[in-house]
Design an enzyme around this catalytic site. Structure first.
Site, short mmCIF file in Angstrom:
data_model
loop_
_atom_site.label_atom_id
_atom_site.label_comp_id
_atom_site.label_asym_id
_atom_site.label_seq_id
_atom_site.Cartn_x
_atom_site.Cartn_y
_atom_site.Cartn_z
N ASP A 134 32.74 86.12 -35.48
CA ASP A 134 32.44 87.37 -36.15
C ASP A 134 31.43 88.07 -35.24
OD1 ASP A 134 32.20 89.53 -37.81
OD2 ASP A 134 31.85 88.37 -39.64
C1 BGC Z 1 32.45 91.83 -40.14
C2 BGC Z 1 33.88 91.56 -39.71
C3 BGC Z 1 34.36 92.67 -38.83
C4 BGC Z 1 33.44 92.80 -37.62
C5 BGC Z 1 33.83 93.88 -36.64
C6 BGC Z 1 31.55 92.12 -38.94
O1 BGC Z 1 30.31 92.55 -39.36
O2 BGC Z 1 31.94 90.72 -40.84
O3 BGC Z 1 34.70 91.43 -40.84
O4 BGC Z 1 35.68 92.45 -38.43
O5 BGC Z 1 32.12 93.07 -38.09
O6 BGC Z 1 33.60 95.13 -37.20
#
Ligand code: BGC
Length: 746
Positions: free
Chosen positions: A226
């Protein structure tokens, strides 16, 4: 095709972090392109700028399909797959190789900030629906990223909280949606969660990313972090994480670790090869030129998806559907300014937006509109109330659009209560005073408190968040051009304090204990007879249905088949979702929920039509995860098979006897007499012990002493010396040796 062995150490390391916030790292020399990956999950969120912008809303237009809160209520995997195909097409047009979604974390508690992005409180439903996104997107030659692996069930302290979960709860509740999708659809990528799981960060969790995901489930794709979830590049690579996103510009640390022997180069090779394979998979779609998706067709699909996402909770006196000429007072700002998705990284910039008012205009409906309230936390404006009351009094029917204002639901924080804003509830009561024919349309990403306000509504439509075509879909349902067929994918509790996870929500001191174990949502409410406002699986229709002729057949030691006839007994075409729940064996050695969803089918039936539906139940429909044996167990015994239309509307219950999986954990000195007697080898050892006791070759245990027998039954055999001194010790020794001999003979 480039192989990892064609690359230098530095190049291999470079593949394991992004080129920037939204691209893989390219290696031009070797012809490895740096394709784009971006959010997800209910449409494409492709930022206009190359750098991770703080303005998350500055993105290219894309179809905003209903977020999972809505789509999950469709109980229609085929429809979900169609949406996936459309999202895949949009990725191809926009040169996006991987879309970040779907998110299949369990809605452990309705307050969870990302509940609107997640599918269900039930892992079977979440897995069997969201798999459609993966299959659909990937059918277009682009990848998905199943997220957030695992146990991201809250937003509070999500970057560092330690989710402490028993292995049984993990295996039965928090992992199966991932497992099902991995095994059936092989998502090209998986995104790890920020949080720790039992003391280890998702990005470094070797047990999760390597042992369970790859070795047990056979995952063939790559794991990415993530955004910002990597804390140690080397530990992550060792754990089984292929890609750090976005880059922390630390590829040299990886190179050094290989050089000084802290990281095995073979492990780096495996992780980098995964990245090369991924790029190859996407190449054909990324090299396609000039493809343009059909915006209107996708909008029409978003409308169909929204229709099936709506759940009709209440319809007193058959108020709905409305006759076409009904004169309606539309009350509530949401009718003009729709709440159609949640906040955070999933925010899509729609290609088109149809509010409920737009939809009424389009169909030439007879209506008046008053906003009724503002979408902020300001006190209620008495003038707005007065207008609403006047409008309602003058109309045949009042449609009151209520819901949670946008700032209340987003990634990044959890809600703190279940209530709708007080001013909306007060307004509803004033409107109901002058016109009892009130329809409430709710816009919210997760459950809200329904009582006592719902007494002021003759009909309630839970519309969740419906994406860009939601206004049309609500109008379609209200006027009967579409028949409601949505079913709740999460229970709606009477009160927040009824929720089983509340004792440990959202934790503290950087730790959250999943103390309720496997008793999540309806598994708890139904097991302990706790009343709910609306049960899991519930949803009304304008049609009526009858389920009959249920047949259940045992097809093996750990399997069964179920079939039933479902008939549309009304004069209106519609759809019913037939649901199969399994009651655990009466002989279960562990405490299990009273029933669990193990099959469902949505059946579209014309007026008067009927159909036969069939379900195959495999071992996992009956199994529990044994902490002691470290595996799935199906014990022999009587299991119940329930067929119904919600977890509380069971129309048929049959009992079957299963022989069980024939699994016997190895016995040792900590096993008790009872376990020895149940085991095929152990029981022979016990018999032999008594035989030799009778012939004087072994000490005897008084067989007629009931107290001693009862004691022995539950006592590990290594305690026999306590009862019988030296003789006891000899007997323990004998049982162990005889058991080993019996096994050796088999
Ligand atoms: C979120 C993800 C997301 C990623 C990119 C993170 O903060 O938890 O679900 O895909 O950011 O935006």
């Amino acid at each position: 095709m480039v192989n990892v062995h064609d690359l230098t150490l530095e190049e291999k390391a470079s593949l394991t972090s992004g080129g920037d916030a939204w691209h893989f790292q390219a290696i031009e020399r070797a012809g490895v392109p740096g394709y784009m990956l971006t959010d997800g999950p209910h449409g494409l969120r492709k930022e206009n700028s190359e750098v991770a912008a703080l303005d998350m809303k500055n993105t290219v237009p894309a179809t905003c399909f209903p977020p999972a809160a809505g789509m999950s209520s469709s109980w229609n995997p085929d429809l979900v797959r169609e949406v996936g195909v459309a999202m895949g097409e949009e990725c191809v047009q926009e040169d996006v190789a991987v879309i970040l979604g779907p998110g299949v974390n369990i809605k452990r508690n309705p307050l969870g900030g990302r509940s609107f992005e997640y599918w269900s409180e039930d892992p079977y439903l979440a897995g069997h629906e969201a798999v459609g996104i993966v299959e659909g997107v990937q059918s277009q030659g682009v990848g998905t990223s199943l997220k957030h692996f695992a146990a991201n069930n809250q937003e509070t302290d999500r970057l560092r909280i330690d989710a402490r979960i028993s292995e049984r709860a993990l295996r039965e509740i928090y992992l199966p949606a991932f497992e099902h999708i991995v095994k059936t659809a092989q998502p090209w990528t998986i995104m790890c969660a920020y949080n720790q799981l039992n003391g280890v960060f998702g990005s470094e969790n070797h047990w999760l990313l390597t042992k369970v995901l790859r070795e047990e489930w056979g995952f063939e794709g790559i794991v990415m972090s993530d955004w910002g979830a990597v804390h140690d590049r080397v530990d992550s690579l060792k754990g089984g994480l292929n890609l750090e996103m976005p880059p922390s510009f630390s590829d040299d640390e990886v190179v050094i670790a290989v050089r000084d022997g802290r990281l095995d180069e073979k492990q780096l090779d495996a992780m980098a090869q995964g990245m090369l394979d991924l790029v190859e998979k996407a190449r054909a779609a990324m090299e396609r030129e000039g493809f343009v998706f059909d915006k209107d067709a996708h909008h029409a699909l978003a409308r169909r998806a929204a229709q099936e996402s709506i759940v009709l909770l209440k319809n007193e006196g058959g108020l709905l559907p409305l006759h076409k000429g009904t004169n309606i007072a539309v009350i509530g700002e949401f009718a003009r300014t729709p709440r159609y998705q949640g906040g955070g990284s999933s925010h899509i910039n729609p290609t088109k937006m149809t509010s409920f008012l737009d939809a009424l205009e389009e169909r030439g409906a007879s209506y008046s509109f008053v906003p009724g309230f503002t979408l902020d936390s300001a006190e209620q404006d008495p003038a707005l109330t007065a207008q609403a009351v006047d409008a309602a009094a003058a109309a045949d029917v009042a449609v009151v659009y209520m819901g949670l204002p946008e700032p209340e639901e987003s990634e990044g924080f959890d809600r703190t209560h279940l209530n709708l804003p007080a001013k909306q509830i007060e307004l509803l009561s004033r409107v109901a005073d002058v016109n009892p024919r009130v329809v409430v349309a709710l816009s919210n990403g997760s459950a809200v408190q329904m009582n006592p306000w719902q007494e002021d509504a003759a009909a309630v439509l839970e519309t969740w968040l419906l994406g860009q075509a939601g206004g049309s879909a609500v109008a379609d349902i209200l006027f009967g051009d579409a028949n409601p067929s949505g079913k709740l994918a999460q229970s709606v509790p009477l009160n927040l304090t009824d929720d089983p996870s509340m004792l440990n929500w959202p934790g503290g001191d950087r730790v959250v204990d999943y103390g309720e174990g496997v008793f999540v949502g309806y598994r708890y409410y139904d097991s302990f007879g706790v009343d709910v406002a609306y049960p899991f699986g519930f949803g009304l229709s304008y049609s009526t249905f009858e389920i009959s002729d249920v047949e259940v057949e045992v097809t093996g030691a750990v399997s069964a088949s179920v079939s039933a006839t479902v008939r549309n007994t009304s004069a209106v075409d519609g759809a019913e979702v037939v649901q199969v729940y399994v009651n655990p064996a009466d002989s279960s050695p562990v405490q299990r929920p009273v029933h669990e969803l193990k099959g469902f089918k949505k059946v579209f039936l014309a007026a008067g039509e009927s159909a036969r539906v069939e379900f195959e139940l495999d071992n996992r429909a009956f199994a529990y995860w044994s902490e002691h044996d470290g595996g799935w167990r199906v014990v022999a015994g009587a299991y119940g098979i329930e067929v119904g239309t919600s977890s509380r509307d069971i129309v048929s219950r049959e009992t079957i006897e299963l022989a069980g999986d024939d699994f016997y954990a190895e016995l040792n000195e900590w096993s008790n007499f009872g376990e020895f007697k149940k085991d095929p080898y152990g029981s022979r050892a016990v018999e032999r012990m008594f035989e030799l006791g009778a012939s004087g070759e072994l000490p005897t245990i008084p067989e007629d002493n009931v107290g001693v027998q009862m004691f022995l039954e539950t006592m590990p055999i290594n305690s026999m010396a306590v009862l019988f001194g030296k003789d006891g010790k000899r007997l323990t020794q004998f049982l162990l040796e005889e058991y080993a001999a019996e096994r050796a003979r088999a």
